[in-house]
Design an enzyme around this catalytic site. Structure first.
Site, PDB file in Angstrom:
ATOM      1  N   ASP A 103       0.799  -1.375  -0.112  1.00 50.61           N
ATOM      2  CA  ASP A 103      -0.003  -0.105   0.014  1.00 50.61           C
ATOM      3  C   ASP A 103       0.789   1.279  -0.174  1.00 50.61           C
ATOM      4  OD1 ASP A 103      -3.035   1.006   0.620  1.00 50.61           O
ATOM      5  OD2 ASP A 103      -1.604   1.954   2.083  1.00 50.61           O
ATOM      6  N   TYR A 233      -1.442  11.238   2.261  1.00 47.71           N
ATOM      7  CA  TYR A 233      -2.252  11.621   1.308  1.00 47.71           C
ATOM      8  C   TYR A 233      -2.385  13.165   0.856  1.00 47.71           C
ATOM      9  CZ  TYR A 233      -4.035   6.870   1.709  1.00 47.71           C
ATOM     10  OH  TYR A 233      -4.471   5.583   1.968  1.00 47.71           O
ATOM     11  N   HIS A 298      -7.285  -6.290  -1.112  1.00 44.61           N
ATOM     12  CA  HIS A 298      -6.081  -5.522  -1.032  1.00 44.61           C
ATOM     13  C   HIS A 298      -5.135  -5.870   0.122  1.00 44.61           C
ATOM     14  CE1 HIS A 298      -4.237  -1.488  -0.831  1.00 44.61           C
ATOM     15  NE2 HIS A 298      -4.252  -1.310   0.228  1.00 44.61           N
TER      16      HIS A 298
END
Length: 319
Positions: A103, A233, A298
């Site tokens: 990730d 982010y 994921h």
């Protein structure tokens, strides 16, 4: 978990919590969001038993590692800088280590290899393929145009907003929502509705995740909040600006890549074509293998721990 040692190492003025086990060549495990060193618990035990020294830090902003207040303290350069200092501390200056990322940890690991290939023997990355810098498109506006204002990366941008929603839901429920998200479709978090479920909704855990696991994650995020991880982010455009000198640069370390076919990242716009039609190999010329695990989502290293452990070992044992 039994036999895993924990200590604090100071890197670049940051007190970093590190979990480790075993003796031998170092494997550095780099986690993503909303994860911790704990994400790698199965890999730490397995690879340590196979003759490696498995090392998994909480990255800055997570768990028991320091979390600087400034959003600008969470760029690629800050995180890669922490990892280089950590490698110096655990392996020695000028030594190379093996790296495994997932990730955001995969994103950081790609950049670690881009900036400092001299410190990496080989890389196994999970879930997120290399994303070459496009000099003509800033990431935030590109993602917003593709997926809309409810897309989770877009929702993460305004400081404090998503944190307030997560606080209302509770850390344990937030972690459960992320870990049980199985759709290959983009993750949307409509304003005020978050994951779209009532706060008291029962969330069934998959067989590879226990309530004990959720409680460990939740205990750390209840203490620190989610801001540190979300700040990664908030730097997507800043990272794009800072990495302008690496436009067109290749990742030149040996690489194995693994992804689940139900992973929302694998199913995002253009990703499959990039991975399978030559773009990935062009940008990562020493890409030796791509493994797509069927029916897997994921969180691949937790969902298929035994299979992933074997694939990591088989690859690294070549070096």
């Amino acid at each position: 978990m039994e036999g895993i040692e924990h200590r604090t190492i100071t890197v670049n003025g940051i007190n970093m919590h590190v979990a480790e086990k075993g003796q031998g060549p170092v494997i550095l495990f780099v986690h993503g969001f909303p994860e911790l060193w704990y994400t790698w618990r199965h890999q730490i035990v397995a690879l340590a038993s196979l003759g490696y020294r498995a090392v998994a830090p909480d990255l800055r902003g997570y768990g028991e590692t320091d979390a600087p207040c400034s959003i600008a303290s969470y760029t690629y350069f800050d995180i890669v800088g922490d990892l280089i200092a950590l490698i110096d501390a655990i392996a020695g200056e000028d030594e190379k280590v093996f790296v495994v990322g997932h990730d955001w940890g995969a994103v950081i690991s790609w950049n670690l290899c881009l900036f400092r290939p001299d410190r990496v023997k080989a890389l196994v990355n999970l879930s997120v393929a290399f994303n070459p810098r496009n000099p003509n498109r800033k990431p935030y506006e590109t993602l917003r145009a593709l997926y809309g204002d409810d897309y989770y990366v877009v929702r993460f941008q305004e400081p404090g907003e998503i944190e307030a929603e997560f606080a209302e839901i509770g850390a344990a429920t937030v972690v459960k929502e992320f870990y049980t998200y199985r759709s290959p479709k983009p993750l949307l978090l409509p304003k005020g509705k978050a994951f779209g479920h009532p706060k008291d909704a029962q969330i069934a855990l998959p067989d590879w995740m226990s309530e004990e696991d959720i409680n460990y994650y939740a205990s750390k995020f209840e203490k620190t909040g989610f801001t540190g991880g979300i700040n990664y982010y908030r730097n997507i455009d800043r990272n794009w600006e800072l990495t302008a000198p690496w436009t067109g640069a290749q990742v030149k370390v040996p690489v194995k890549f693994m992804v689940g076919d139900q992973d929302l990242v694998y199913n995002s716009y253009g990703t499959k074509d990039y991975i399978h039609k030559g773009g990935f190999k062009r940008d990562v010329p020493f890409l030796e293998d791509v493994v797509v695990l069927e029916g897997v989502g994921h969180f691949i290293n937790e969902e298929k721990a035994d299979e992933v452990n074997k694939l990591i070992y088989d690859f690294f044992s070549n070096f």
